[in-house]
Design a protein around this motif. Structure first.
Motif, PDB file in Angstrom:
ATOM      1  N   THR A 127       0.914  -1.321  -0.105  1.00  0.00           N
ATOM      2  CA  THR A 127      -0.090   0.018  -0.068  1.00  0.00           C
ATOM      3  C   THR A 127       0.911   1.270  -0.056  1.00  0.00           C
ATOM      4  OG1 THR A 127      -1.641  -1.342   1.129  1.00  0.00           O
ATOM      5  CG2 THR A 127      -1.929   1.224   1.160  1.00  0.00           C
ATOM      6  N   ALA A 128       1.786   1.289   0.868  1.00  0.00           N
ATOM      7  CA  ALA A 128       2.745   2.587   0.970  1.00  0.00           C
ATOM      8  C   ALA A 128       3.407   2.814  -0.375  1.00  0.00           C
ATOM      9  CB  ALA A 128       3.771   2.384   2.131  1.00  0.00           C
ATOM     10  N   ARG A 129       3.888   1.741  -1.078  1.00  0.00           N
ATOM     11  CA  ARG A 129       4.501   2.027  -2.466  1.00  0.00           C
ATOM     12  C   ARG A 129       3.746   2.330  -3.235  1.00  0.00           C
ATOM     13  NH1 ARG A 129       8.477  -0.757  -5.493  1.00  0.00           N
ATOM     14  NH2 ARG A 129       8.755   0.172  -7.343  1.00  0.00           N
ATOM     15  N   PHE A 130       2.355   2.136  -3.554  1.00  0.00           N
ATOM     16  CA  PHE A 130       1.560   2.354  -4.464  1.00  0.00           C
ATOM     17  C   PHE A 130       0.832   3.725  -4.119  1.00  0.00           C
ATOM     18  CE2 PHE A 130      -2.550   2.947  -6.823  1.00  0.00           C
ATOM     19  CZ  PHE A 130      -2.226   2.036  -7.740  1.00  0.00           C
ATOM     20  N   MET A 131       0.821   4.098  -2.987  1.00  0.00           N
ATOM     21  CA  MET A 131       0.398   5.381  -2.571  1.00  0.00           C
ATOM     22  C   MET A 131       1.292   6.501  -3.152  1.00  0.00           C
ATOM     23  SD  MET A 131      -2.953   5.597  -1.919  1.00  0.00           S
ATOM     24  CE  MET A 131      -4.120   4.573  -0.989  1.00  0.00           C
ATOM     25  N   GLN A 132       2.662   6.043  -2.512  1.00  0.00           N
ATOM     26  CA  GLN A 132       3.868   7.000  -2.994  1.00  0.00           C
ATOM     27  C   GLN A 132       3.962   7.442  -4.351  1.00  0.00           C
ATOM     28  OE1 GLN A 132       7.488   5.429  -1.650  1.00  0.00           O
ATOM     29  NE2 GLN A 132       8.698   7.383  -1.890  1.00  0.00           N
ATOM     30  N   ASP A 133       3.514   6.324  -5.309  1.00  0.00           N
ATOM     31  CA  ASP A 133       3.803   6.503  -6.686  1.00  0.00           C
ATOM     32  C   ASP A 133       2.746   7.352  -7.275  1.00  0.00           C
ATOM     33  OD1 ASP A 133       6.045   4.739  -6.850  1.00  0.00           O
ATOM     34  OD2 ASP A 133       4.796   2.878  -7.349  1.00  0.00           O
ATOM     35  N   MET A 134       1.619   7.135  -6.465  1.00  0.00           N
ATOM     36  CA  MET A 134       0.577   8.197  -6.965  1.00  0.00           C
ATOM     37  C   MET A 134       0.855   9.482  -6.562  1.00  0.00           C
ATOM     38  SD  MET A 134      -3.114   6.443  -6.657  1.00  0.00           S
ATOM     39  CE  MET A 134      -3.883   7.843  -7.414  1.00  0.00           C
ATOM     40  N   GLY A 135       1.524   9.728  -5.491  1.00  0.00           N
ATOM     41  CA  GLY A 135       1.867  11.337  -4.922  1.00  0.00           C
ATOM     42  C   GLY A 135       2.920  11.926  -5.740  1.00  0.00           C
ATOM     43  N   THR A 136       3.813  11.077  -6.461  1.00  0.00           N
ATOM     44  CA  THR A 136       5.074  11.403  -6.978  1.00  0.00           C
ATOM     45  C   THR A 136       4.877  11.539  -8.630  1.00  0.00           C
ATOM     46  OG1 THR A 136       6.292   9.453  -7.068  1.00  0.00           O
ATOM     47  CG2 THR A 136       6.674  10.712  -5.250  1.00  0.00           C
ATOM     48  N   SER A 137       4.318  10.438  -8.869  1.00  0.00           N
ATOM     49  CA  SER A 137       4.107  10.587 -10.589  1.00  0.00           C
ATOM     50  C   SER A 137       2.860  11.151 -10.914  1.00  0.00           C
ATOM     51  CB  SER A 137       4.181   9.157 -11.187  1.00  0.00           C
ATOM     52  OG  SER A 137       3.298   8.412 -10.791  1.00  0.00           O
ATOM     53  N   GLY A 138       1.971  11.257 -10.167  1.00  0.00           N
ATOM     54  CA  GLY A 138       0.614  11.943 -10.718  1.00  0.00           C
ATOM     55  C   GLY A 138      -0.303  11.123 -11.653  1.00  0.00           C
ATOM     56  N   LEU A 139       0.155  10.440 -12.685  1.00  0.00           N
ATOM     57  CA  LEU A 139      -0.701   9.592 -13.453  1.00  0.00           C
ATOM     58  C   LEU A 139      -0.348   8.268 -13.135  1.00  0.00           C
ATOM     59  CD1 LEU A 139      -3.202   9.452 -15.266  1.00  0.00           C
ATOM     60  CD2 LEU A 139      -1.103   9.886 -17.293  1.00  0.00           C
ATOM     61  N   ILE A 140      -1.166   7.564 -12.853  1.00  0.00           N
ATOM     62  CA  ILE A 140      -0.734   6.000 -12.713  1.00  0.00           C
ATOM     63  C   ILE A 140      -1.862   5.438 -13.637  1.00  0.00           C
ATOM     64  CG2 ILE A 140      -1.232   4.117 -11.089  1.00  0.00           C
ATOM     65  CD1 ILE A 140       1.080   5.741 -10.204  1.00  0.00           C
ATOM     66  N   ARG A 141      -1.349   4.230 -14.417  1.00  0.00           N
ATOM     67  CA  ARG A 141      -2.115   3.491 -15.311  1.00  0.00           C
ATOM     68  C   ARG A 141      -1.883   1.972 -14.802  1.00  0.00           C
ATOM     69  NH1 ARG A 141      -1.673   5.934 -21.293  1.00  0.00           N
ATOM     70  NH2 ARG A 141      -2.640   8.034 -20.797  1.00  0.00           N
ATOM     71  N   VAL A 142      -2.864   1.135 -14.288  1.00  0.00           N
ATOM     72  CA  VAL A 142      -2.801   0.044 -14.279  1.00  0.00           C
ATOM     73  C   VAL A 142      -3.037  -0.990 -15.159  1.00  0.00           C
ATOM     74  CG1 VAL A 142      -3.513  -1.881 -12.244  1.00  0.00           C
ATOM     75  CG2 VAL A 142      -2.743   0.423 -11.728  1.00  0.00           C
ATOM     76  N   ALA A 143      -2.491  -1.726 -15.601  1.00  0.00           N
ATOM     77  CA  ALA A 143      -2.996  -2.622 -16.826  1.00  0.00           C
ATOM     78  C   ALA A 143      -3.020  -4.130 -16.186  1.00  0.00           C
ATOM     79  CB  ALA A 143      -2.072  -2.665 -17.981  1.00  0.00           C
ATOM     80  N   LEU A 144      -4.120  -4.694 -16.320  1.00  0.00           N
ATOM     81  CA  LEU A 144      -4.216  -6.140 -15.770  1.00  0.00           C
ATOM     82  C   LEU A 144      -4.738  -7.055 -16.756  1.00  0.00           C
ATOM     83  CD1 LEU A 144      -6.557  -5.224 -12.386  1.00  0.00           C
ATOM     84  CD2 LEU A 144      -3.919  -5.438 -12.858  1.00  0.00           C
ATOM     85  N   GLU A 145      -3.754  -8.152 -17.160  1.00  0.00           N
ATOM     86  CA  GLU A 145      -3.948  -8.784 -18.220  1.00  0.00           C
ATOM     87  C   GLU A 145      -4.092 -10.536 -17.954  1.00  0.00           C
ATOM     88  OE1 GLU A 145      -0.582  -8.454 -20.650  1.00  0.00           O
ATOM     89  OE2 GLU A 145      -0.796  -6.511 -21.188  1.00  0.00           O
ATOM     90  N   CYS A 146      -4.943 -11.081 -18.772  1.00  0.00           N
ATOM     91  CA  CYS A 146      -5.054 -12.479 -18.628  1.00  0.00           C
ATOM     92  C   CYS A 146      -5.215 -13.268 -20.045  1.00  0.00           C
ATOM     93  CB  CYS A 146      -6.028 -12.843 -17.667  1.00  0.00           C
ATOM     94  SG  CYS A 146      -7.743 -12.426 -18.442  1.00  0.00           S
ATOM     95  N   GLU A 147      -5.067 -14.353 -19.988  1.00  0.00           N
ATOM     96  CA  GLU A 147      -4.908 -15.076 -21.466  1.00  0.00           C
ATOM     97  C   GLU A 147      -6.393 -15.702 -21.706  1.00  0.00           C
ATOM     98  OE1 GLU A 147      -2.081 -17.957 -21.521  1.00  0.00           O
ATOM     99  OE2 GLU A 147      -0.413 -16.344 -21.612  1.00  0.00           O
ATOM    100  N   LYS A 148      -6.936 -15.584 -22.825  1.00  0.00           N
ATOM    101  CA  LYS A 148      -8.113 -16.013 -23.330  1.00  0.00           C
ATOM    102  C   LYS A 148      -7.900 -17.888 -23.205  1.00  0.00           C
ATOM    103  CE  LYS A 148      -9.491 -12.687 -26.727  1.00  0.00           C
ATOM    104  NZ  LYS A 148      -9.989 -12.318 -28.094  1.00  0.00           N
TER     105      LYS A 148
END
Length: 254
Positions: A127-148
């Motif tokens: 949690t601390a890492r994710f929140m820190q990334d949001m505070g420093t980089s501003g724009l967060i894109r999370v891509a979640l992939e799975c196979e058919k």
């Protein structure tokens, strides 16, 4: 002889004293009154601004995703965006990121703040890492992939019904994201936040789990855009209304 201190219970379970008597966990000092999620179409609610402290913590910066994840375009091809950041034709939903500092971050989507989550994900990111990334980089894109999957019935289920995805944050492979049912602790946190529409803050440990300490949360409105059974996207509404979302979550089945 001095009695040993009671052992802290697992999340969502009652503590057991040394004499065998169960003591109620902090998060269960009140009844859970959350409503079951609705399957009806959502009505678009009037946009709301974040708390000033939360609004000033994020900045919109361009993100270049390196090869390795199939990150979709930043805006859906079949929708248009209003000045307040809302995607025309999208479904409004409530999203909450929360977790203890050293624990993995959890993302819950609800029809509204007073309902049981209809989608709950656990990302392999502290949690601390994710929140820190949001505070420093501003724009967060999370891509979640799975196979058919091949075979009978393949492709008939929605991508959100998959149990697990490979997870990328701004193009960086962070491991996995898993869908799970909400625990009693999850429901207790949602109950504590049922009056919060948008905002960010910290819940003290004595309100959630004293053993793990304080719990950080961030709640916002998201626009849910369904591209197909193999593609869905959640766009966090921009509180400033003119710079695009700070957080986008892409579900892709390839």
């Amino acid at each position: 002889m001095t009695r040993p201190p009671p052992t802290p219970p697992p999340p969502g379970e009652a503590a057991v004293d040394s004499d065998g008597t169960e003591t109620e966990s902090s998060v269960h000092r009140f009844p859970v009154t959350l409503l079951q999620p609705s399957h009806r179409k959502h009505h678009h609610s009037k946009p709301t601004r974040f708390l000033r402290s939360f609004r000033s913590a994020f900045r919109s910066l361009p993100i270049l995703a390196p090869p390795g994840c199939h990150l979709p375009a930043a805006a859906p091809h079949h929708g248009s965006r209003h000045r307040d950041g809302h995607v025309h034709g999208a479904t409004r939903t409530t999203g909450t990121l929360f977790g203890h500092r050293k624990a993995r971050i959890t993302l819950a989507f609800q029809d509204n703040p007073r309902s049981v989550p209809h989608l709950l994900l656990e990302l392999a990111v502290p949690t601390a890492r994710f929140m820190q990334d949001m505070g420093t980089s501003g724009l967060i894109r999370v891509a979640l992939e799975c196979e058919k999957k091949a075979g009978a019935g393949a492709g008939k289920s929605r991508v959100l019904d998959e149990p697990m995805w490979s997870a990328f944050v701004n193009g960086r492979n962070v491991g996995y994201a898993a869908r799970r049912d909400p625990t009693e602790l999850d429901l207790g946190v949602m109950q504590l936040l049922h009056a919060v529409s948008m905002g960010a803050g910290v819940l003290p440990g004595d309100m959630t789990d004293p053993a793990d300490g304080e719990l950080t949360y961030m709640r916002a409105y998201f626009d849910r855009v369904v591209g197909s059974k193999d593609s869905e996207t959640f766009y966090m509404l921009n509180p400033d209304g003119n710079a695009g979302p700070e957080l986008s979550i892409f579900f892709v089945r390839i």
